[in-house]
Motif scaffolding. Structure first.
Motif, short mmCIF file in Angstrom:
data_model
loop_
_atom_site.label_atom_id
_atom_site.label_comp_id
_atom_site.label_asym_id
_atom_site.label_seq_id
_atom_site.Cartn_x
_atom_site.Cartn_y
_atom_site.Cartn_z
N VAL A 1 -17.37 11.68 -27.60
CA VAL A 1 -18.13 12.62 -28.94
C VAL A 1 -17.17 13.03 -30.12
CG1 VAL A 1 -18.07 15.61 -28.43
CG2 VAL A 1 -18.15 14.28 -26.94
N ARG A 2 -16.08 12.61 -30.19
CA ARG A 2 -15.51 13.43 -31.62
C ARG A 2 -15.93 12.33 -32.97
NH1 ARG A 2 -11.44 11.52 -35.25
NH2 ARG A 2 -11.09 9.97 -33.72
N GLN A 3 -15.96 10.98 -32.59
CA GLN A 3 -16.87 9.97 -32.98
C GLN A 3 -18.13 10.31 -33.02
OE1 GLN A 3 -15.52 7.64 -35.36
NE2 GLN A 3 -16.34 7.76 -35.78
N ARG A 4 -19.22 10.87 -32.74
CA ARG A 4 -20.97 11.50 -33.13
C ARG A 4 -20.41 12.35 -34.04
NH1 ARG A 4 -22.73 12.18 -27.37
NH2 ARG A 4 -21.88 13.72 -27.19
N VAL A 5 -19.82 13.08 -33.03
CA VAL A 5 -19.64 14.42 -34.47
C VAL A 5 -19.05 14.16 -35.85
CG1 VAL A 5 -18.51 16.45 -34.82
CG2 VAL A 5 -19.09 16.03 -32.82
N LEU A 6 -18.68 12.97 -36.39
CA LEU A 6 -17.59 12.69 -37.10
C LEU A 6 -18.96 12.37 -37.71
CD1 LEU A 6 -15.42 12.97 -39.25
CD2 LEU A 6 -15.14 10.48 -37.87
N ASP A 7 -20.04 10.89 -37.58
CA ASP A 7 -20.57 10.31 -37.96
C ASP A 7 -21.97 10.97 -38.22
OD1 ASP A 7 -18.91 8.17 -37.70
OD2 ASP A 7 -20.37 7.64 -35.95
N ASN A 8 -22.35 11.85 -37.48
CA ASN A 8 -23.29 12.61 -37.84
C ASN A 8 -23.58 14.27 -38.46
OD1 ASN A 8 -25.75 11.33 -36.21
ND2 ASN A 8 -24.49 12.01 -34.29
N GLY A 9 -21.90 14.80 -38.95
CA GLY A 9 -21.99 15.66 -39.25
C GLY A 9 -22.18 14.87 -41.06
N ARG A 10 -21.22 13.73 -41.20
CA ARG A 10 -21.53 13.48 -42.48
C ARG A 10 -23.42 13.31 -43.02
NH1 ARG A 10 -16.77 8.55 -40.98
NH2 ARG A 10 -14.91 9.85 -42.29
N THR A 11 -23.72 12.44 -42.46
CA THR A 11 -24.90 12.49 -42.45
C THR A 11 -25.76 13.20 -42.96
OG1 THR A 11 -25.24 10.29 -41.23
CG2 THR A 11 -27.27 10.87 -41.88
N LEU A 12 -25.55 14.41 -41.92
CA LEU A 12 -26.19 15.96 -41.76
C LEU A 12 -25.58 16.25 -43.37
CD1 LEU A 12 -27.48 17.98 -40.47
CD2 LEU A 12 -25.77 18.98 -39.92
N ARG A 13 -24.68 16.37 -43.84
CA ARG A 13 -23.98 17.03 -45.05
C ARG A 13 -24.84 16.40 -46.25
NH1 ARG A 13 -19.47 17.08 -42.05
NH2 ARG A 13 -18.48 16.14 -43.64
N ALA A 14 -24.82 15.12 -46.05
CA ALA A 14 -25.17 14.38 -46.76
C ALA A 14 -26.62 14.37 -47.51
CB ALA A 14 -25.17 12.89 -46.61
#
Length: 498
Positions: A393-406
């Protein structure tokens, strides 16, 4: 990650002086309002967000439904809301200009009676997703077996406590359970007072830590109708724009804490604790830069107090980079609290201690909470940890969070009404202002964006002292497809609103 309204935070930013001046003026006005607790909070004449049907308690409630608009709802919904108003006690409020009723959920999606699919980008409590099958199965299996409490030996309780503590630094070695974040923070403060012999509490200026009488006394975001304790002092949120020229955020926050402690001592209060939400959610979402917290904790310990990390919002990998928000700052709290995300919505919360902080309390004060650490709650908590391990889960949060903010940064880059996009992991704030020159908060515009998103079946909310920060905080099941849908919907609305 933060997008600034100009290229730097230093002297090269033409809006910086205006920004600091405006913020300081706003803070002075808010301080006057907090001292005048018996007065109705000031609102602008004609403010469409404050009508005669909305009382003092809802003055700062984000994207609320106005009961005066009841007649405009569809018949079935109007009938249900009216019945609700007739029977529910004080304090309840509905979200959105047109409230919505959900009958089921899955992952980061909620479904209404007609089967319409709403993307949930707001609710953090169903941490690993609505109706996650593994959590549902674990709770159902335990419910069909037995639900007992901590008066009896439960191997499952011990197993869960060991697993939970294994996610923490080894010095945090004791855990007590409760049923809500409010209960967890209430217990944490009781222990802090017992351990230090102090009463003084330091919190950020618009913090929310819970709603028991004790915790409400240091939750300024509840508004002027909920008095703060005389032993409570408020400090700035870690907003880099408030840092005086020539200083640093770490120095500014240290100075804030030192000033609060000095004022408490001047009025006869020894410090008990500094408590912070590591995402500063109610203040407007301030997750970065990291590192300033070390200086704050040093001041607290020098004064004989303890540091309580409130991880109800920032914990369980919400910020992506680590399991716990405090870990991003490289600090060791004395006490850590967490709330209902740990059980995916089941009523379980926790308080983790350094043993030397809590042991004497345990020898002198009885603590028993019937439903805290019950078999069903523990089954839910353990199932959540299972999901974290199985789904990374943590990696999913990290990856999708970066895409969302970008994506949000790109959409809002040229907007005159967006001061900043900020956040970490799957916790993002978008600060809405009337213009980038004055940086005056624009709550009306923020509210319209929130309701436009809801009309397109995407759920977000608002936060911050002026309720002008869009709060994007989805379940951690939020995947790449959800990110795409969110950005496409937001881009449509931004064309006309931002």
């Amino acid at each position: 990650m933060t997008v600034q309204a100009c290229s730097t935070l230093g002297g090269g930013c033409p809006a910086r002086t205006r920004r600091i001046s405006f913020r300081l003026e706003l803070k002075q006005m808010q301080s006057v309002a907090l001292r005048s607790r018996d007065e109705t909070p000031a609102t602008k004449e004609g403010d469409p967000l404050m009508t005669s049907a909305l009382g003092r308690a809802l003055a700062n409630y984000p994207n609320r439904f106005d009961p005066a608009d009841l007649g405009g709802l569809p018949e079935r919904l109007r009938s249900t809301v009216k019945r609700r108003n007739d029977v529910l006690g004080p304090g309840y409020a509905l979200n959105y200009r047109e409230p919505v009723e959900f009958v089921s959920g899955r992952g980061a999606h909620l479904f209404d009676r007609e089967g319409n699919d709403y993307l949930d980008a707001y609710n953090n409590v169903p941490c690993v997703g609505h109706a996650h099958p593994h959590v549902v199965e674990a709770v159902s299996r335990q419910l069909a077996a037995v639900n007992t409490n901590t008066r009896y030996v439960q191997e499952s309780l011990v197993d869960y406590a060991e697993r939970l503590l294994a996610t923490m630094p080894e010095d945090l070695a004791k855990v007590s359970f409760a049923c809500s974040g409010s209960e967890a923070n209430d217990l944490a403060m009781r222990v802090a007072r017992f351990h230090t012999g102090g009463e003084g509490i330091v919190v950020s200026r618009w913090a929310y830590h819970g709603l028991t009488r004790e915790v409400a006394s240091f939750s300024p975001s509840l508004g002027t109708g909920s008095p703060l304790g005389p032993n409570v002092r408020l400090i700035d949120a870690p907003d880099p724009r408030l840092v005086p020229p020539g200083s640093s955020l770490a120095d500014h926050m240290r100075s804030q804490v030192r000033g609060a402690i000095d004022d408490l001592e001047r009025h006869g209060y020894r410090l008990a604790a500094l408590i912070t939400d590591c995402a500063h959610s109610s203040d407007g979402i301030y997750t970065d830069p990291v590192g300033y917290l070390r200086d704050m904790v040093e001041e607290v310990h020098a004064a004989g107090g303890v540091y309580i990390a409130d991880e109800v919002q920032s914990g369980f990998a919400r910020l992506g980079e680590s399991m716990w928000g405090f870990s991003r700052h490289g600090v060791l709290p004395d006490i850590v609290t967490m709330g209902k995300p740990m059980g995916n919505g089941m009523p379980i919360s926790g308080v983790v201690f350094r043993p030397e902080v809590c042991d004497e309390f345990g020898r002198n004060v009885r603590y028993f909470n019937t439903f805290a650490g019950s078999s069903i709650a523990v089954a839910a908590g353990a199932a959540v940890l299972d999901v974290f391990e199985a789904e990374n889960v943590r990696q999913r949060v990290l990856d999708n969070g970066r895409t969302l903010r970008a994506g949000l940064e790109e959409i809002t880059r040229e907007s005159p009404h967006v001061a900043e996009v900020r956040g970490s992991g799957l916790y993002v704030g978008i600060e809405i202002v009337k213009d980038r020159e004055s940086l005056e908060p624009d709550r009306v515009r923020a509210d319209r964006v929130i309701n436009d998103m809801r009309e397109r079946r995407v759920l977000i909310s608002g936060t911050g002292e002026a309720v002008n920060v869009l709060k994007i905080r989805p379940p951690l099941a939020f995947d790449s497809t959800d990110v795409t849908r969110f950005l496409e919907t937001f881009a449509e609305i931004a064309e006309t609103r931002l």
